[in-house]
Scaffold this active site. Structure first.
Site, PDB file in Angstrom:
ATOM      1  N   TYR A 138     -15.819  -2.491  -1.417  1.00  0.00           N
ATOM      2  CA  TYR A 138     -14.692  -1.641  -0.811  1.00  0.00           C
ATOM      3  C   TYR A 138     -13.694  -2.695  -0.218  1.00  0.00           C
ATOM      4  CZ  TYR A 138     -13.020   2.251   1.727  1.00  0.00           C
ATOM      5  OH  TYR A 138     -11.929   3.267   2.198  1.00  0.00           O
ATOM      6  N   ARG A 193       0.447   1.988  -5.219  1.00  0.00           N
ATOM      7  CA  ARG A 193       0.285   1.583  -3.838  1.00  0.00           C
ATOM      8  C   ARG A 193      -1.234   1.182  -3.501  1.00  0.00           C
ATOM      9  NH1 ARG A 193      -2.931   2.211  -0.380  1.00  0.00           N
ATOM     10  NH2 ARG A 193      -2.448   4.287   1.077  1.00  0.00           N
ATOM     11  N   LYS A 211     -14.023   3.767  -4.493  1.00  0.00           N
ATOM     12  CA  LYS A 211     -14.287   5.006  -3.594  1.00  0.00           C
ATOM     13  C   LYS A 211     -15.567   5.798  -4.178  1.00  0.00           C
ATOM     14  CE  LYS A 211     -10.655   4.906  -0.908  1.00  0.00           C
ATOM     15  NZ  LYS A 211     -10.420   5.043   0.330  1.00  0.00           N
ATOM     16  N   GLU A 283      -5.573   8.902  -4.469  1.00  0.00           N
ATOM     17  CA  GLU A 283      -5.908   7.705  -3.733  1.00  0.00           C
ATOM     18  C   GLU A 283      -4.627   6.720  -4.126  1.00  0.00           C
ATOM     19  OE1 GLU A 283      -8.632   7.484  -1.779  1.00  0.00           O
ATOM     20  OE2 GLU A 283      -7.683   5.975  -0.957  1.00  0.00           O
ATOM     21  N   ASP A 284      -4.247   6.105  -2.865  1.00  0.00           N
ATOM     22  CA  ASP A 284      -3.150   4.952  -3.133  1.00  0.00           C
ATOM     23  C   ASP A 284      -2.168   5.253  -4.246  1.00  0.00           C
ATOM     24  OD1 ASP A 284      -5.028   3.952  -1.598  1.00  0.00           O
ATOM     25  OD2 ASP A 284      -5.458   2.038  -2.787  1.00  0.00           O
ATOM     26  N   ASP A 306      -6.629  11.176   0.151  1.00  0.00           N
ATOM     27  CA  ASP A 306      -7.383  10.540   1.140  1.00  0.00           C
ATOM     28  C   ASP A 306      -6.576   9.765   2.176  1.00  0.00           C
ATOM     29  OD1 ASP A 306      -9.580   9.469   2.176  1.00  0.00           O
ATOM     30  OD2 ASP A 306      -9.478   7.686   0.961  1.00  0.00           O
ATOM     31  N   ASP A 307      -5.460   9.004   1.449  1.00  0.00           N
ATOM     32  CA  ASP A 307      -4.659   8.121   2.466  1.00  0.00           C
ATOM     33  C   ASP A 307      -4.111   8.984   3.410  1.00  0.00           C
ATOM     34  OD1 ASP A 307      -5.290   5.661   0.982  1.00  0.00           O
ATOM     35  OD2 ASP A 307      -4.354   6.856  -0.795  1.00  0.00           O
ATOM     36  N   ASN A 447      -4.806  -2.401   5.123  1.00  0.00           N
ATOM     37  CA  ASN A 447      -5.751  -3.038   4.359  1.00  0.00           C
ATOM     38  C   ASN A 447      -5.114  -3.765   3.025  1.00  0.00           C
ATOM     39  OD1 ASN A 447      -8.075  -1.752   5.638  1.00  0.00           O
ATOM     40  ND2 ASN A 447      -7.546   0.111   4.396  1.00  0.00           N
TER      41      ASN A 447
HETATM   42  N1  LIG Z   1      -7.694   2.149   7.341  1.00  0.00           N
HETATM   43  C1  LIG Z   1      -7.492   3.123   6.344  1.00  0.00           C
HETATM   44  O1  LIG Z   1      -8.322   4.082   6.259  1.00  0.00           O
HETATM   45  C2  LIG Z   1      -6.269   3.174   5.582  1.00  0.00           C
HETATM   46  C3  LIG Z   1      -5.380   2.234   5.587  1.00  0.00           C
HETATM   47  N2  LIG Z   1      -4.333   2.344   4.952  1.00  0.00           N
HETATM   48  C4  LIG Z   1      -3.124   1.142   4.856  1.00  0.00           C
HETATM   49  O2  LIG Z   1      -1.904   1.583   5.447  1.00  0.00           O
HETATM   50  C5  LIG Z   1      -0.989   0.886   4.716  1.00  0.00           C
HETATM   51  C6  LIG Z   1      -0.035   1.887   4.517  1.00  0.00           C
HETATM   52  O3  LIG Z   1      -0.530   2.962   3.749  1.00  0.00           O
HETATM   53  P1  LIG Z   1       0.472   4.002   3.468  1.00  0.00           P
HETATM   54  O4  LIG Z   1       1.063   4.603   4.494  1.00  0.00           O
HETATM   55  O5  LIG Z   1      -0.031   5.010   2.469  1.00  0.00           O
HETATM   56  O6  LIG Z   1       1.891   3.269   2.566  1.00  0.00           O
HETATM   57  P2  LIG Z   1       3.121   3.618   2.406  1.00  0.00           P
HETATM   58  O7  LIG Z   1       3.786   2.625   1.243  1.00  0.00           O
HETATM   59  O8  LIG Z   1       3.218   5.116   2.211  1.00  0.00           O
HETATM   60  O9  LIG Z   1       4.029   3.245   3.661  1.00  0.00           O
HETATM   61  C7  LIG Z   1       4.090   1.928   4.551  1.00  0.00           C
HETATM   62  C8  LIG Z   1       4.988   2.122   5.484  1.00  0.00           C
HETATM   63  O10 LIG Z   1       5.264   1.118   6.116  1.00  0.00           O
HETATM   64  C9  LIG Z   1       6.523   0.588   6.438  1.00  0.00           C
HETATM   65  N3  LIG Z   1       6.861  -0.546   6.708  1.00  0.00           N
HETATM   66  C10 LIG Z   1       6.938  -1.377   5.676  1.00  0.00           C
HETATM   67  N4  LIG Z   1       7.280  -2.632   5.993  1.00  0.00           N
HETATM   68  C11 LIG Z   1       7.428  -2.562   7.385  1.00  0.00           C
HETATM   69  C12 LIG Z   1       8.186  -3.373   8.487  1.00  0.00           C
HETATM   70  N5  LIG Z   1       8.505  -4.799   8.203  1.00  0.00           N
HETATM   71  N6  LIG Z   1       8.238  -2.944   9.602  1.00  0.00           N
HETATM   72  C13 LIG Z   1       7.861  -1.583   9.771  1.00  0.00           C
HETATM   73  N7  LIG Z   1       7.576  -0.881   8.914  1.00  0.00           N
HETATM   74  C14 LIG Z   1       7.352  -1.178   7.642  1.00  0.00           C
HETATM   75  C15 LIG Z   1       7.457   1.389   5.570  1.00  0.00           C
HETATM   76  O11 LIG Z   1       8.550   1.951   5.761  1.00  0.00           O
HETATM   77  C16 LIG Z   1       6.443   2.830   5.256  1.00  0.00           C
HETATM   78  O12 LIG Z   1       6.869   3.620   6.190  1.00  0.00           O
HETATM   79  C17 LIG Z   1      -1.688   0.181   3.637  1.00  0.00           C
HETATM   80  O13 LIG Z   1      -2.051  -0.948   4.083  1.00  0.00           O
HETATM   81  C18 LIG Z   1      -3.048   0.869   3.440  1.00  0.00           C
HETATM   82  O14 LIG Z   1      -4.080   0.057   2.878  1.00  0.00           O
HETATM   83  C19 LIG Z   1      -4.050   3.538   4.210  1.00  0.00           C
HETATM   84  C20 LIG Z   1      -4.947   4.617   4.158  1.00  0.00           C
HETATM   85  C21 LIG Z   1      -6.086   4.312   4.913  1.00  0.00           C
HETATM   86  C1  LIG Z   2      -8.523   2.619   2.842  1.00  0.00           C
HETATM   87  C2  LIG Z   2      -7.511   3.321   2.002  1.00  0.00           C
HETATM   88  O1  LIG Z   2      -7.822   4.259   1.470  1.00  0.00           O
HETATM   89  C3  LIG Z   2      -6.442   2.509   2.050  1.00  0.00           C
HETATM   90  O2  LIG Z   2      -6.361   1.496   2.332  1.00  0.00           O
HETATM   91  O3  LIG Z   2      -5.631   2.873   1.011  1.00  0.00           O
HETATM   92 MG   LIG Z   3      -6.478   4.423  -0.004  1.00  0.00          MG
END
Ligand SMILES: NC(=O)C1=CN([C@@H]2O[C@H](COP(=O)(O)OP(=O)(O)OC[C@H]3O[C@@H](n4cnc5c(N)ncnc54)[C@H](O)[C@@H]3O)[C@@H](O)[C@H]2O)C=CC1
Ligand SMILES: CC(=O)C(=O)O
Ligand SMILES: [Mg+2]
Length: 620
Positions: A138, A193, A211, A283-284, A306-307, A447
């Site tokens: 993962y 993504r 996953k 997912e993603d 999930d996200d 991540n």
């Molecule tokens: N810890 C966890 O369980 C999870 C972590 N994530 C992580 O969260 C991150 C984002 O995922 P999503 O929201 O689905 O992606 P997304 O693409 O939908 O959103 C990204 C956001 O970040 C903003 N962004 C990009 N560059 C920026 C900057 N320089 N300054 C401010 N904001 C900025 C964008 O405007 C957008 O609103 C990824 O790295 C993903 O791996 C996502 C889901 C679960």
């Molecule tokens: C953890 C997860 O689902 C993500 O980073 O997209």
């Molecule tokens: Mg994800």
């Protein structure tokens, strides 16, 4: 009662029952248990595969653990070295070799090929070493594996549905090519993504595969019920389009109506092939599709994103656990989000629901949430260009792209990053959080590790150990001023396995948002005082997720029966027992009814029985 069963449910009841393992044998002195058991459990079966086909079937292969009787009876005698090994010995050999690998990608490849050869052993090793191996199968290593997927590709895992297959019948045929019929859970991505790594096209297949490994390892869902799928609609990643090893269609991403039709056709074909109650986890997906598809399908199918929803639940869980330390309700905190995509917006919306349950109006709750995206703080001056989900969070404040300025102005109790911007939480920002809060909450969720908004070490150091920190990918423990901090992993892996377990076992029609909030509260409650007060960790231990998943699944079941969303009838009288009976066992099955007791320690077989030590590196 039985007449209410759908054909899919009848099929499921009988095949569900096959998985009952002797290890989980229920108490048959209880007449109710006996009745339930008779209903759900048919007789054991002997595998139809023999000889080399048996050894090449990862779901049945036991390698050198086949007994002499099994070897003779099933036609593999002579095809294996003459010595015998128990599953435990095999697991010891695997983990020993794994620890000698030069790097994490090599470990990923070793585990990946083990999964191809011997599924039970793969899950045995994974379950015994969750904390050590989750970062391999993962995040973060799965991200690296996706980036190099074309190069490390060995065996197909999962199904590829391309934009060229855009009709229900073509997709149905592809689904019919899958080697198992009783699929109950699909994880699907279009690769746009992948974690915070962007568009990886078909290289993203590693994510559904990873996953679903956690479905099995963290919730005991049977591997043969699981199907990873990638929708190949092209990629906008020019590096991949020029990569000689690229595994997908060499074309730009298809968007618009043709894309929507493909997803629609997939949903129809998948539920036609595998049943209306097949769980489909999105997912993603990229920002422009994630919420849109969730809104379109969540009332009609058994699906979730999930996200958005899983992440929302895990972050609210971490926030609720944190309130036990800060002694403030969530509704008394102000929260700043860096990032306003699927993940951050999902979390923000669930925070609003939690705050409303604590007595605020929706307007008051939204007023406590500040969002900063790539364009800067979401303010009223941006309303015309905002999507409907963000308007309610717009603030009447000056426009700024400076996060430090936002933190200085707002003085939030919690700062949450889901922006993919590594290091965006600078030392100044973290120190500002500590200035305003005795116990600041800082979650760097992006991540893989290379994208985290700050490291655990920076967070503890800049707050002199006061921070309640969590991250999406794991960080090592941090020692500061003689105190040991164990950062928690704020990752949806605490949520999706349990929700999925409940959804598949009770064959639910759809999954309401409320269930994710209930799961969040359960995860928060499962955080021990020791975790919180000794290690400042706001999540349960990773090795506790499996038990947590059972509890979440019970809750999912109870809720779905109350709201007429469960289609498994009759409702099991003892929900927990029913779930436990149906958990996948990582112990080898007896493949024939009569087992030959081979003399494991007989020197004639030449097997030097190693002194086994505990392989688990899991700790408190
Ligand atoms: N810890 C966890 O369980 C999870 C972590 N994530 C992580 O969260 C991150 C984002 O995922 P999503 O929201 O689905 O992606 P997304 O693409 O939908 O959103 C990204 C956001 O970040 C903003 N962004 C990009 N560059 C920026 C900057 N320089 N300054 C401010 N904001 C900025 C964008 O405007 C957008 O609103 C990824 O790295 C993903 O791996 C996502 C889901 C679960
Ligand atoms: C953890 C997860 O689902 C993500 O980073 O997209
Ligand atoms: Mg994800």
């Amino acid at each position: 009662m039985l007449s209410r069963l759908s054909p899919a449910s009848i099929r499921r009841l009988s095949s569900t029952a096959k998985c009952c393992s002797d290890k989980n044998e229920p108490d048959f002195s209880d007449p109710k248990t006996l009745a339930l058991h008779k209903m759900y459990r048919p007789e054991r079966i002997t595998p139809s595969k023999r000889g080399i086909d048996l050894l090449k079937s990862p779901g049945l292969n036991k390698g050198m653990a086949f007994s002499l009787h099994e070897r003779q009876y099933l036609g593999v005698h002579g095809l294996l070295p003459p010595a015998f090994m128990t599953e435990e010995q095999q697991a010891y050999r695997i983990i020993t070799k794994l620890r000698q690998q030069p790097d994490n990608l090599a470990k990923y490849i070793q585990l990946d090929s083990l999964q191809d050869r011997n599924e039970k052993l793969y899950y045995r090793v994974l379950c015994d070493n969750v904390k050590e191996l989750m970062p391999i199968v993962y995040t973060p290593t799965v991200g690296q594996a996706c980036q190099h997927f074309g190069f490390i590709y060995r065996n197909p895992k999962g199904l590829y549905v391309t934009i060229n297959d855009n009709s229900i019948s073509k997709i149905y045929q592809i689904l019919a090519n899958w080697h198992t019929e009783d699929v109950r859970a699909i994880v699907i991505t279009d690769g746009e993504r992948i974690l915070g790594l962007g568009d990886l096209g078909t290289y993203g297949i590693g994510i559904p595969v990873g996953k679903l490994s956690l479905y099995v390892a963290l919730a005991g869902i049977r591997p043969e019920w699981c199907l990873p799928v990638i929708l190949d609609v092209g990629t906008d990643n020019t590096e991949l389009l020029n990569d000689p090893f690229y595994t997908g269609l060499r074309r730009k991403r298809v968007r618009g109506p043709e894309y929507d039709t493909l997803v629609d056709n997939f949903m129809k074909a998948a539920t036609k092939r595998f049943g209306r109650d097949t769980l489909i986890q999105f997912e993603d997906f990229g920002n422009q599709n994630a919420y849109r598809l969730l809104d379109r399908y969540k009332g009609e199918y058994c699906m979730f994103n999930d996200d958005i929803q899983g992440t929302a639940a895990v972050v609210v869980a971490g926030l609720l656990a944190s309130t036990r330390v800060t002694k403030k309700k969530l509704s008394q905190e102000k929260i700043v989000f860096l990032g306003a995509g699927g993940a951050a917006t999902g979390v923000a919306e669930m925070c609003v629901r939690q705050m409303m349950d604590e007595g605020l109006t929706e307007e008051e709750a939204c007023g406590r949430i500040y969002m900063v995206d790539i364009e800067g703080l979401i303010t009223t001056s941006r309303i015309k260009s905002l999507g409907e989900r963000h308007v309610k969070f717009a603030k009447d404040l000056p426009d700024t792209k400076n996060l430090l300025e936002v933190v200085r102005t707002v003085k939030p109790g919690a700062l949450i990053g889901a922006s993919t911007v590594a290091g965006a939480f600078t030392e100044d920002i973290i120190k500002e959080m500590a200035k305003n809060n005795p116990r600041p909450i800082i979650f760097a969720l992006s991540n893989p590790t290379s994208k985290a908004e700050c490291t655990a070490e920076t967070a503890y150091r800049c707050t002199n150990g006061a921070v309640l920190f969590a991250s999406g990918s794991p960080f090592e423990n941090v020692e500061l001023n003689g105190k040991l901090f164990k950062p928690g992993q704020g990752n949806n892996a605490y949520i999706f396995p349990g929700v999925a377990l409940g959804a598949v076992l009770f064959a639910v029609k759809n999954i309401p948002d409320k269930l994710f909030l209930l799961a969040a509260r359960m995860v928060a409650e499962a955080v021990s005082e020791k975790s919180l007060n000794t290690y400042s960790r706001v999540y349960p231990r990773l090795k506790d997720i499996r038990e947590l998943s059972v509890k979440i699944a019970v809750e999912v079941g109870e809720y779905c029966y109350r709201h007429d969303l469960a289609t498994l009838h009759p409702k099991p009288e003892d929900m927990e027992m029913f779930i436990r009976q149906n958990l996948y066992s990582v112990e080898y099955d007896e493949l024939i009814n009569k087992t030959y007791e081979w003399p494991a320690k007989d020197s004639k077989h030449g097997f030097p029985v190693p002194v086994l030590r505990r392989t688990s590196m899991d700790e408190e």
